[in-house]
Design an enzyme around this catalytic site. Structure first.
Site, PDB file in Angstrom:
ATOM      1  N   CYS A  42       0.826  -1.208   0.000  1.00 45.92           N
ATOM      2  CA  CYS A  42       0.000   0.000   0.000  1.00 45.92           C
ATOM      3  C   CYS A  42       0.862   1.261   0.000  1.00 45.92           C
ATOM      4  O   CYS A  42       0.695   2.139  -0.841  1.00 45.92           O
ATOM      5  CB  CYS A  42      -0.924  -0.023   1.219  1.00 45.92           C
ATOM      6  SG  CYS A  42      -1.873   1.487   1.382  1.00 45.92           S
ATOM      7  N   CYS A  47      -1.460   1.664  -3.119  1.00 42.48           N
ATOM      8  CA  CYS A  47      -2.423   2.756  -2.928  1.00 42.48           C
ATOM      9  C   CYS A  47      -1.805   4.158  -2.940  1.00 42.48           C
ATOM     10  O   CYS A  47      -2.298   5.053  -3.629  1.00 42.48           O
ATOM     11  CB  CYS A  47      -3.143   2.613  -1.581  1.00 42.48           C
ATOM     12  SG  CYS A  47      -3.315   0.951  -0.945  1.00 42.48           S
ATOM     13  N   TYR A 176      -9.140  -3.631 -11.316  1.00 43.74           N
ATOM     14  CA  TYR A 176      -9.053  -2.220 -10.939  1.00 43.74           C
ATOM     15  C   TYR A 176      -7.639  -1.655 -11.096  1.00 43.74           C
ATOM     16  O   TYR A 176      -7.471  -0.482 -11.435  1.00 43.74           O
ATOM     17  CB  TYR A 176      -9.626  -1.980  -9.531  1.00 43.74           C
ATOM     18  CG  TYR A 176      -8.694  -2.280  -8.372  1.00 43.74           C
ATOM     19  CD1 TYR A 176      -7.907  -1.277  -7.821  1.00 43.74           C
ATOM     20  CD2 TYR A 176      -8.603  -3.557  -7.831  1.00 43.74           C
ATOM     21  CE1 TYR A 176      -7.054  -1.538  -6.757  1.00 43.74           C
ATOM     22  CE2 TYR A 176      -7.759  -3.830  -6.772  1.00 43.74           C
ATOM     23  CZ  TYR A 176      -6.982  -2.821  -6.234  1.00 43.74           C
ATOM     24  OH  TYR A 176      -6.141  -3.092  -5.193  1.00 43.74           O
ATOM     25  N   HIS A 436     -27.011  21.222  -1.478  1.00 45.70           N
ATOM     26  CA  HIS A 436     -27.221  21.761  -2.808  1.00 45.70           C
ATOM     27  C   HIS A 436     -26.301  22.926  -3.091  1.00 45.70           C
ATOM     28  O   HIS A 436     -26.099  23.759  -2.217  1.00 45.70           O
ATOM     29  CB  HIS A 436     -28.691  22.208  -2.947  1.00 45.70           C
ATOM     30  CG  HIS A 436     -29.023  22.661  -4.321  1.00 45.70           C
ATOM     31  ND1 HIS A 436     -29.211  21.775  -5.359  1.00 45.70           N
ATOM     32  CD2 HIS A 436     -29.181  23.904  -4.840  1.00 45.70           C
ATOM     33  CE1 HIS A 436     -29.486  22.456  -6.459  1.00 45.70           C
ATOM     34  NE2 HIS A 436     -29.472  23.752  -6.177  1.00 45.70           N
TER      35      HIS A 436
HETATM   36  P1  FAD Z   1       1.528  -6.012   2.017  1.00 46.95           P
HETATM   37  O1  FAD Z   1       1.120  -4.611   2.239  1.00 46.95           O
HETATM   38  O2  FAD Z   1       1.811  -6.458   0.664  1.00 46.95           O
HETATM   39  O3  FAD Z   1       2.749  -6.309   2.971  1.00 46.95           O
HETATM   40  C1  FAD Z   1       3.443  -7.497   2.943  1.00 46.95           C
HETATM   41  C2  FAD Z   1       4.885  -7.216   3.318  1.00 46.95           C
HETATM   42  O4  FAD Z   1       5.553  -8.436   3.595  1.00 46.95           O
HETATM   43  C3  FAD Z   1       5.675  -6.557   2.199  1.00 46.95           C
HETATM   44  O5  FAD Z   1       6.299  -5.392   2.696  1.00 46.95           O
HETATM   45  C4  FAD Z   1       6.704  -7.598   1.794  1.00 46.95           C
HETATM   46  O6  FAD Z   1       7.930  -7.032   1.388  1.00 46.95           O
HETATM   47  C5  FAD Z   1       6.871  -8.368   3.087  1.00 46.95           C
HETATM   48  N1  FAD Z   1       7.318  -9.751   2.950  1.00 46.95           N
HETATM   49  C6  FAD Z   1       6.844 -10.688   2.102  1.00 46.95           C
HETATM   50  N2  FAD Z   1       7.438 -11.869   2.352  1.00 46.95           N
HETATM   51  C7  FAD Z   1       8.283 -11.659   3.381  1.00 46.95           C
HETATM   52  C8  FAD Z   1       9.172 -12.515   4.108  1.00 46.95           C
HETATM   53  N3  FAD Z   1       9.225 -13.809   3.863  1.00 46.95           N
HETATM   54  N4  FAD Z   1       9.929 -11.956   5.089  1.00 46.95           N
HETATM   55  C9  FAD Z   1       9.847 -10.630   5.383  1.00 46.95           C
HETATM   56  N5  FAD Z   1       9.009  -9.806   4.744  1.00 46.95           N
HETATM   57  C10 FAD Z   1       8.226 -10.318   3.762  1.00 46.95           C
HETATM   58  N6  FAD Z   1      -5.898  -1.344  -1.552  1.00 46.95           N
HETATM   59  C11 FAD Z   1      -6.781  -0.376  -1.156  1.00 46.95           C
HETATM   60  O7  FAD Z   1      -7.457  -0.548  -0.141  1.00 46.95           O
HETATM   61  N7  FAD Z   1      -6.914   0.781  -1.871  1.00 46.95           N
HETATM   62  C12 FAD Z   1      -6.176   1.032  -2.981  1.00 46.95           C
HETATM   63  O8  FAD Z   1      -6.325   2.076  -3.615  1.00 46.95           O
HETATM   64  C13 FAD Z   1      -5.257   0.040  -3.413  1.00 46.95           C
HETATM   65  N8  FAD Z   1      -4.476   0.243  -4.497  1.00 46.95           N
HETATM   66  C14 FAD Z   1      -3.565  -0.694  -4.855  1.00 46.95           C
HETATM   67  C15 FAD Z   1      -2.773  -0.440  -5.964  1.00 46.95           C
HETATM   68  C16 FAD Z   1      -1.845  -1.358  -6.363  1.00 46.95           C
HETATM   69  C17 FAD Z   1      -0.978  -1.065  -7.568  1.00 46.95           C
HETATM   70  C18 FAD Z   1      -1.701  -2.568  -5.633  1.00 46.95           C
HETATM   71  C19 FAD Z   1      -0.677  -3.596  -6.072  1.00 46.95           C
HETATM   72  C20 FAD Z   1      -2.476  -2.833  -4.530  1.00 46.95           C
HETATM   73  C21 FAD Z   1      -3.411  -1.893  -4.122  1.00 46.95           C
HETATM   74  N9  FAD Z   1      -4.225  -2.114  -3.027  1.00 46.95           N
HETATM   75  C22 FAD Z   1      -5.138  -1.152  -2.648  1.00 46.95           C
HETATM   76  C23 FAD Z   1      -4.158  -3.368  -2.256  1.00 46.95           C
HETATM   77  C24 FAD Z   1      -3.358  -3.170  -0.964  1.00 46.95           C
HETATM   78  O9  FAD Z   1      -2.106  -2.612  -1.277  1.00 46.95           O
HETATM   79  C25 FAD Z   1      -3.188  -4.511  -0.272  1.00 46.95           C
HETATM   80  O10 FAD Z   1      -4.455  -5.094  -0.077  1.00 46.95           O
HETATM   81  C26 FAD Z   1      -2.504  -4.355   1.099  1.00 46.95           C
HETATM   82  O11 FAD Z   1      -1.261  -3.735   0.969  1.00 46.95           O
HETATM   83  C27 FAD Z   1      -2.352  -5.727   1.741  1.00 46.95           C
HETATM   84  O12 FAD Z   1      -1.642  -5.610   2.947  1.00 46.95           O
HETATM   85  P2  FAD Z   1      -0.832  -6.862   3.509  1.00 46.95           P
HETATM   86  O13 FAD Z   1      -0.370  -6.489   4.863  1.00 46.95           O
HETATM   87  O14 FAD Z   1      -1.620  -8.094   3.351  1.00 46.95           O
HETATM   88  O15 FAD Z   1       0.398  -7.050   2.529  1.00 46.95           O
END
Ligand code: FAD
Length: 447
Positions: A42, A47, A176, A436
């Site tokens: 994100c 995002c 999206y 409005h």
């Molecule tokens: P992430 O935020 O992906 O975090 C996972 C982290 O784990 C990463 O930093 C990665 O480097 C780390 N990692 C992975 N494996 C390991 C490991 N083995 N050891 C150590 N670290 C590791 N969502 C919205 O709500 N609104 C938006 O407008 C939106 N726009 C988006 C635009 C794009 C281009 C993309 C790709 C996604 C977008 N999303 C949006 C989705 C949103 O970014 C994700 O749903 C959110 O970041 C998920 O969070 P997370 O904690 O699951 O994973």
């Protein structure tokens, strides 16, 4: 048995950051491992940088619109390198801010890639750490379709790193992310061709949203190649040569191809087999309380593939920490999760689509819609339309879905989501006085 930590979190993205700080606030000893910039998808490559680029891309239209309001035409040029550099600076500032939040919360940050050694032990670099509970919050990465030449394609991760603006850009995928980048790059002056599998972009959204956003994009000059796919990519002196199949069979020469054909959890090198954590269809299988097949190991966010949005990853992370460390069991309500597509025109949506509502309630559904030229464009001459839609269950009068295409749709639908979640009826909407003149007042005047 004593462990190094009460909780070890793998991944400092939206879910990992939220859960680690919340668990530490209850007095737990917490560590978090991250192998990239702290902040996750994100903040670093999703995002946040995307929304900054959305803002950048809207100026070209605004310069044109201003002329209708009496401003002289603007002679302007766009500097891609400057935008990419300033976005990168902002992202790095936010990453540092998140590191300071971790420090303040007393969470230990461990830099490096974490993988399981056994169900209670994680290895990062040459160090091993043990924990009573482990949270997997590793997120996902863009999937590349395995066709010849796919190594020449970029994904949403790399678009932020391009040294030069791809002046002719193909985008593969109608989700999206593909739609948003098509609009961003079009607004920044690239010639964009979007290649999609079906007739309409944004599968799973209400059909009226799909149609109206697509019409708006075409109106802005984006070429949408429907019912088409890419079979082959070849690097030639003229650019990337894409061989297309389907309705648009033939070739297309572009400077870059952005592959936006879905995302997959980052599970490949985690060694989940050492921890006894099961995978279901490529994602970590979890119960409602984010527990994996190994009772002391949990997973939140995109790697558990429930609803892949930042606010969901954060809510799942906090619910996990409240339940496991705060003695305050929490569950997430996955119904009526609002979302936006930051396309041009923008879309916002909450609740059921018309087809979902009809599948659930049959004929006892009434849809109220309006499509009109927003007041802003009365003087610009632009052929822009705003679309609003309410889906109502006639037996109860409950509003089941609210959908919008037009300026600020995301901002407007956020408020609507509260009403839908509270069970508001059409009568409640009608009894509300409008603001409005505004676009949002249409929602309380629909007949
Ligand atoms: P992430 O935020 O992906 O975090 C996972 C982290 O784990 C990463 O930093 C990665 O480097 C780390 N990692 C992975 N494996 C390991 C490991 N083995 N050891 C150590 N670290 C590791 N969502 C919205 O709500 N609104 C938006 O407008 C939106 N726009 C988006 C635009 C794009 C281009 C993309 C790709 C996604 C977008 N999303 C949006 C989705 C949103 O970014 C994700 O749903 C959110 O970041 C998920 O969070 P997370 O904690 O699951 O994973």
């Amino acid at each position: 048995m004593t462990y190094d930590y009460d909780l070890f979190v793998i991944g400092a993205g939206s879910g990992g950051l939220a859960s680690s700080k919340r668990a530490a606030s209850y007095g737990a000893k917490v560590a978090i491992a991250e192998n990239d910039l702290v902040g996750g998808t994100c903040v670093i490559r999703g995002c946040v940088p995307k929304k900054l680029m959305v803002y950048a891309s809207t100026f070209s239209h605004l310069y044109e619109d201003a002329v209708g309001y009496g401003w002289s035409p603007v002679e302007s040029s766009f500097d891609w390198e400057k935008l990419i550099t300033t976005v990168d600076t902002e992202v790095r500032r936010l990453s540092k801010l998140h590191i300071s939040f971790l420090e303040k919360a007393g969470v230990e940050l461990i830099s490096g890639y974490a993988k399981f050694i056994d169900p209670h032990t994680v290895e990062v670099g040459d160090k091993k750490f043990t924990a009573a509970k482990i949270l997997i919050a590793v997120g996902g990465e863009a999937r590349r379709v395995p066709i010849p030449g796919i190594e020449h394609a970029i994904t949403s991760r790399e678009i932020f790193l391009q040294k030069e603006q791809p002046k002719r850009l193909a985008i593969w995928g109608g989700g999206y992310i593909g739609v948003e980048f098509a609009c961003i790059m079009n607004g920044l002056g690239s010639k964009v061709s979007q290649i999609i599998r079906s007739e309409l972009i944004l599968k799973d959204f209400d059909t009226d949203i799909r149609t109206n956003v697509q019409e708006g994009m075409i109106n802005h000059g984006i070429e949408i190649l429907t019912e088409s796919s890419i079979n082959h990519i070849e690097k030639t002196p003229e650019g990337l040569k894409l061989t297309l199949s389907g309705t648009s069979e033939g070739t297309l020469i572009v400077d870059a191809l952005l592959c936006a054909t879905g995302r997959l959890p980052n599970l490949e090198k985690l060694a989940l087999e050492n921890a006894g954590v099961e995978i279901d269809k490529g994602s970590i299988a979890v119960t409602k309380d984010s527990r994996t097949s190994q009772p002391h190991i949990f997973a939140v966010g995109d790697c558990s593939n429930r609803i892949n949005l930042t606010p969901i990853a954060i809510a799942e992370g906090r619910a996990f920490a409240d339940t496991q460390f705060g003695h305050n069991p929490k569950a997430i309500n996955y119904e009526n999760v609002p979302s936006a597509v930051f396309s041009q025109p923008e879309a916002g949506t909450v609740g059921l689509t018309e087809s979902q509502a009809r599948a659930k309630f049959g004929d006892s559904i009434k849809c109220y819609t309006a499509k009109f030229r927003p007041m802003f464009h009365a003087l610009t001459g632009a052929d822009e339309k705003t679309f609003v839609k309410l889906i109502v269950e006639t037996n109860t009068d409950r509003v089941l879905g609210v959908h919008m295409v037009g300026k600020d749709a995301g901002e407007i639908i956020q408020g609507m989501a509260i009403a839908v979640n509270m069970g508001a009826t059409k009568k409640d909407f009608d009894a509300t006085i409008g603001i409005h003149p505004s676009t949002a007042e249409e929602f309380v005047t629909l007949r």
